[in-house]
Write an enzyme that holds these catalytic residues in place. Structure first.
Site, PDB file in Angstrom:
ATOM      1  N   GLU A   1       0.816  -1.225   0.000  1.00  0.00           N
ATOM      2  CA  GLU A   1       0.000   0.000   0.000  1.00  0.00           C
ATOM      3  C   GLU A   1       0.843   1.266   0.000  1.00  0.00           C
ATOM      4  OE1 GLU A   1      -0.564  -2.630   1.921  1.00  0.00           O
ATOM      5  OE2 GLU A   1      -2.662  -3.232   1.675  1.00  0.00           O
TER       6      GLU A   1
ATOM      7  N   PHE B   1     -11.471  -7.181  14.267  1.00  0.00           N
ATOM      8  CA  PHE B   1     -10.410  -7.666  13.380  1.00  0.00           C
ATOM      9  C   PHE B   1     -10.106  -6.608  12.315  1.00  0.00           C
ATOM     10  CE2 PHE B   1      -9.249 -10.050   9.455  1.00  0.00           C
ATOM     11  CZ  PHE B   1      -7.998 -10.461   9.886  1.00  0.00           C
ATOM     12  N   GLN B   2      -8.841  -6.283  12.178  1.00  0.00           N
ATOM     13  CA  GLN B   2      -8.368  -5.306  11.194  1.00  0.00           C
ATOM     14  C   GLN B   2      -8.983  -3.922  11.355  1.00  0.00           C
ATOM     15  OE1 GLN B   2      -8.402  -7.103   7.236  1.00  0.00           O
ATOM     16  NE2 GLN B   2      -6.407  -8.001   7.700  1.00  0.00           N
TER      17      GLN B   2
ATOM     18  N   LYS C   1     -17.569  -0.853   6.194  1.00  0.00           N
ATOM     19  CA  LYS C   1     -18.036  -1.845   5.218  1.00  0.00           C
ATOM     20  C   LYS C   1     -19.553  -1.810   5.030  1.00  0.00           C
ATOM     21  CE  LYS C   1     -17.792  -6.606   3.848  1.00  0.00           C
ATOM     22  NZ  LYS C   1     -16.864  -7.654   3.496  1.00  0.00           N
TER      23      LYS C   1
ATOM     24  N   MET D   1      24.179   8.678   2.049  1.00  0.00           N
ATOM     25  CA  MET D   1      24.064  10.009   2.652  1.00  0.00           C
ATOM     26  C   MET D   1      24.336   9.960   4.147  1.00  0.00           C
ATOM     27  SD  MET D   1      23.748  13.075   2.078  1.00  0.00           S
ATOM     28  CE  MET D   1      22.766  13.777   0.752  1.00  0.00           C
TER      29      MET D   1
HETATM   30  C1  LIG Z   1      12.278   5.679   5.244  1.00  0.00           C
HETATM   31  C2  LIG Z   1      13.574   6.308   5.572  1.00  0.00           C
HETATM   32  N1  LIG Z   1      14.398   5.735   6.464  1.00  0.00           N
HETATM   33  C3  LIG Z   1      15.581   6.302   6.768  1.00  0.00           C
HETATM   34  C4  LIG Z   1      15.968   7.469   6.168  1.00  0.00           C
HETATM   35  C5  LIG Z   1      17.286   8.112   6.534  1.00  0.00           C
HETATM   36  N2  LIG Z   1      18.162   8.202   5.353  1.00  0.00           N
HETATM   37  C6  LIG Z   1      18.302   9.308   4.609  1.00  0.00           C
HETATM   38  S1  LIG Z   1      19.311   9.132   3.335  1.00  0.00           S
HETATM   39  C7  LIG Z   1      19.646   7.537   3.730  1.00  0.00           C
HETATM   40  C8  LIG Z   1      20.592   6.722   2.915  1.00  0.00           C
HETATM   41  C9  LIG Z   1      20.000   6.280   1.658  1.00  0.00           C
HETATM   42  O1  LIG Z   1      20.841   5.326   1.108  1.00  0.00           O
HETATM   43  P1  LIG Z   1      20.741   4.895  -0.388  1.00  0.00           P
HETATM   44  O2  LIG Z   1      19.337   4.696  -0.770  1.00  0.00           O
HETATM   45  O3  LIG Z   1      21.670   3.784  -0.639  1.00  0.00           O
HETATM   46  O4  LIG Z   1      21.178   6.204  -1.164  1.00  0.00           O
HETATM   47  P2  LIG Z   1      22.573   6.961  -1.289  1.00  0.00           P
HETATM   48  O5  LIG Z   1      22.567   8.028  -0.229  1.00  0.00           O
HETATM   49  O6  LIG Z   1      23.649   5.973  -1.099  1.00  0.00           O
HETATM   50  O7  LIG Z   1      22.508   7.530  -2.658  1.00  0.00           O
HETATM   51  C10 LIG Z   1      18.953   7.180   4.879  1.00  0.00           C
HETATM   52  C11 LIG Z   1      19.060   5.866   5.540  1.00  0.00           C
HETATM   53  C12 LIG Z   1      15.068   8.055   5.257  1.00  0.00           C
HETATM   54  N3  LIG Z   1      15.324   9.198   4.632  1.00  0.00           N
HETATM   55  N4  LIG Z   1      13.896   7.436   4.953  1.00  0.00           N
END
Ligand SMILES: Cc1ncc(C[n+]2csc(CCOP(=O)(O)OP(=O)(O)O)c2C)c(N)n1
Lengths: 165, 561
Positions: free
Chosen positions: B49, B111-112, B161, B475
């Site tokens: 979803e 439920f749900q 529902k 990042m």
């Molecule tokens: C749902 C979610 N969880 C955690 C983060 C924290 N976060 C920001 S950037 C990042 C790294 C992303 O890694 P990747 O997709 O490999 O991209 P890269 O930075 O290596 O291009 C994380 C964990 C986030 N933005 N969103």
């Protein structure tokens, strides 16, 4: 920091009288870290509309943001800030005060001075109803406190703007 | 004639001009699905979803229409929350239908059952629990009206529902009017001459645009405005494409990973004209040091955006396009003198910043992620719709792919939601079947909604995924490198699937480049097939995004290498 600018504000908010609306308003305050000091809600003469009166305080920038955020809610019809307006405010409190025989006369005198009234009496307690602005209620409470207050229920402030004379 | 609630929903959707719904069925919405298959509405079955909401989001942003999702109660509903929050932060118009247990069971821990209206109250523009079938059609019409008007946003409708099974004689709704909701589109006419006056006085004006320009379809008016005042332009991440990147007055993005010249310009400008922005902390850095020498004009449809973070000289509540239209008309009657001559010292200064500190990287014998994005730009002639995941990939996409048109850069800006880009690409591809859609991804983020590859394959959507595979949550690793002494706590993702095989397992095409010479070849190959493709670019592992402003610093204080 910045607390110098802090001030109290009475907001009167007209909203759709529907389930969940109050929760939206309260959620807006809690979700943004704004404080609510008191809150009153009731239907107006229009059964589709409720009036919520909220007393809050904050820096003017925060208050401006609160008002804008409230206005942004779909169910909010109108937000009035009474801070800089002429308005009438009031609150009601029920006070359950200990009424030992040696204090009874004193309590009744105080009730009389404050134009309050005793709405229930039992061998040990009076319940006093008092109406007025919050400082009047505070003053009353401080006078009867030495006799022993068992419980208090306060409504919180309600307010209406005065009409031009 | 009597209709069931489910039939009323279908009728209302069609009357609202909806043609596509993203969804996932379940017990609570069986009646709606049963009614749905009897219409010509297109339903796209996602695999999660969250994917449905992001896809609807991508669809909405690429098409300019309202995105629609339909999910079941309980877990179906809670799975939508991240997508809803992302759309809310980025002001994307969505209507999300969630199933709910029968009215009699609400509040009984059935439920749900979840209180999805309660859960999503802070992250929707508005939401509804419909309890009376007589109210159903009106509610849906209101929801669409609210979602697309004013500052757009997601609206959720929770449908018990029994309500969708109930029958009622149908009374058509002619017009939606809400007593308490009247967005301000027209700017206060007293404010506009003030802007003209400031413009005449300014020596170093800077135009700073955001997502509001794109949402209000103000790009054309913006171009006219800028041509008239001959001022440089920068934008937020959300604003990319609102002003053509090929225009000589374009400075690139501003903010934490903004260009040197854009950030320096904000420090030096004496007039900042902010249009459809909300002064996010990723843009302003330390707020008291943001545009310290400037008078600020702020145009936004949402009064809460104005003066929230930054003091403003001239606040203007209004629709960006209408406001710019009026400003342009006013400027028509004004003599701004030899404006090009007047701006020369300011633009020369900016040119110098650009030539001394350009956006740059050095290509070695390992693939640089920036190189991949540049090649994608080159080989698609800048004509693709780009979606992104979150992280370095997103910033490199923003820096090295250049956008000349609005609605071509689709990214989770406000929430910064990993897993966004791929389902959003699916939505964008459905909205624009003739366009090329590419998700620029990280190896971490793509794994958050990779299951949607099945959706892409099922519906023959030729979306391309370009994974800048650095083996890290890049990042976050970058922050650890710079601010945590290189302690890479749980940011290495060495155990990842073989993305080529994974693509193939789903029935898509998988390609890999491990050397710079292979980059061009696999992009060309990917572009030549009419099928979903994953390109796995094995890039430099510890590359960083520069410039970078450490959080909480003034944005003129950039780390440059
Ligand atoms: C749902 C979610 N969880 C955690 C983060 C924290 N976060 C920001 S950037 C990042 C790294 C992303 O890694 P990747 O997709 O490999 O991209 P890269 O930075 O290596 O291009 C994380 C964990 C986030 N933005 N969103």
């Amino acid at each position: 920091m910045g607390k110098l600018d802090e001030k109290k504000s009475i907001l009167s908010i007209l909203v759709d009288n529907k389930p969940g609306v109050l929760s939206r308003i309260v959620g807006l305050f809690s979700g943004r870290g704004f404080n609510i000091e008191s809150l009153c809600v009731a239907e107006t003469t229009d059964p589709l509309v409720s009036r919520i009166t909220i007393v809050t305080s904050g820096e003017s920038r925060v208050l401006e943001q609160i008002k804008k955020q409230l206005n942004k809610l779909i169910n909010v019809i109108k937000v009035m800030d009474f801070t800089d307006l002429a308005f009438v405010q009031g609150e009601m409190a029920l006070v359950k005060v200990r009424a030992k025989s040696e204090h009874r006369a004193e309590i009744l005198r105080t009730v009389d001075i404050f134009k309050a009234r005793v709405v229930d009496a039992s061998p040990e307690y009076y319940i006093v109803e008092i109406i007025g602005d919050d400082s009047k209620i505070d003053a009353f409470l401080s006078l009867v406190k030495p006799m022993g207050i068992k419980e208090i229920a306060r409504t919180g402030t309600i307010a209406l703007a005065r009409e031009k004379k | 004639m009597k209709l069931t609630g489910a039939q009323i929903i279908m009728k209302a959707l069609q009357e609202e001009g909806v043609d596509t719904i993203f969804g996932f069925p379940g017990g609570a919405v069986l009646d709606i699905y049963d009614a749905l298959v009897k219409t010509d509405l297109r339903h796209v079955l996602v695999r999660h979803e969250q994917g449905a909401v992001h896809a609807a989001d991508g669809y909405a942003r690429a098409s300019g229409k309202v995105g629609v999702c339909l999910v079941t109660s309980g877990p179906g509903a809670t799975n939508t929350v991240t997508g809803i929050a992302s759309a809310y932060m980025d002001s994307v118009p969505l209507v999300v239908f969630t199933g709910q247990v029968p009215t009699a069971l609400i509040g009984n821990d059935a439920f749900q059952e979840v209180d999805i209206v309660g859960i999503t109250r802070p992250c929707t523009k508005h939401n509804y629990l419909v309890k009376d079938v007589e109210e159903l059609e009106r509610t849906i019409r209101e929801a669409f009206f609210i979602a697309r008007s004013g500052r757009p946003g997601p609206v959720l409708i929770d449908l018990p529902k029994d309500l969708v099974q109930a029958k009622t004689s149908n009374r058509p709704i002619k017009e939606v009017r809400l007593r308490s909701y009247h967005p301000t589109y027209e700017p206060n006419s007293k404010q506009l001459p003030k802007v003209v006056k400031l413009l005449k006085e300014a020596k170093r004006p800077l135009v700073f645009t955001g997502g509001g320009v794109i949402l209000s379809k103000a790009s054309e008016e913006l171009r006219r405005f800028v041509a008239k005042i001959h001022a440089p332009v920068t934008s937020t991440l959300m604003g990319l494409g609102g002003f053509p990147a090929s225009d000589p007055l374009w400075l690139g993005m501003i903010g934490m990973h903004g260009t040197y010249r854009a950030n320096m310009s904000s420090g030096e400008c004496d007039l900042l004209i902010a249009i459809g922005v909300r002064f996010d902390d990723r843009v302003t850095g330390r707020t008291d040091a943001f545009a310290p020498n400037a008078k600020i004009v702020h145009i936004d449809i949402d009064p809460t955006s104005i003066r929230k973070n930054i003091p403003v000289t001239v606040p203007i509540v209004g629709d960006c396009r209408i406001t710019l239209e009026k400003l342009n008309a006013l400027l028509e009657t004004e003599d701004l003198g030899n404006i090009k001559e007047k701006r020369r010292p300011w633009l020369d200064q900016i040119e110098e910043w650009k030539s001394t500190m350009p956006l740059d990287y050095e290509q070695s014998d390992v693939i640089k992620p920036q190189f991949v994005v540049e090649k994608l730009y080159e080989l698609t002639r800048g004509e693709a719709i780009i979606t992104t995941e979150v992280g370095q990939n997103q910033m490199w996409a923003a820096q090295y792919y250049h956008f000349d048109r609005p609605n071509c850069f689709i990214t989770s800006g406000g929430l910064g939601c990993m897993g966004f880009g791929f389902p959003a690409a699916i939505g964008a591809q459905i909205a624009c079947p003739d366009k090329l859609v590419i998700d620029i991804a990280g190896d971490g983020s793509i794994q958050m909604n990779i299951q949607e590859m099945a959706t892409a394959v099922q519906y023959n959507l030729p979306v391309k995924v370009a994974i800048l595979n650095n083996g890290y949550l890049g990042m976050v690793r970058q922050w650890q490198e710079l601010f945590y002494d290189r302690c890479y706590a749980h940011t290495e993702m060495s155990c990842a699937p073989d993305f080529v095989k994974l693509a193939e397992a789903y029935g898509a095409v998988g390609l890999r480049a491990t050397k710079p010479e292979e980059v061009e070849g696999i992009i060309k190959e990917a572009l030549s097939v009419q099928r979903p493709v994953i390109m796995d670019f094995q890039v430099e592992k510890e590359e960083c995004v520069y410039p970078m402003v450490p959080a909480g610093e003034p944005i003129t204080e950039m780390l440059l290498v």
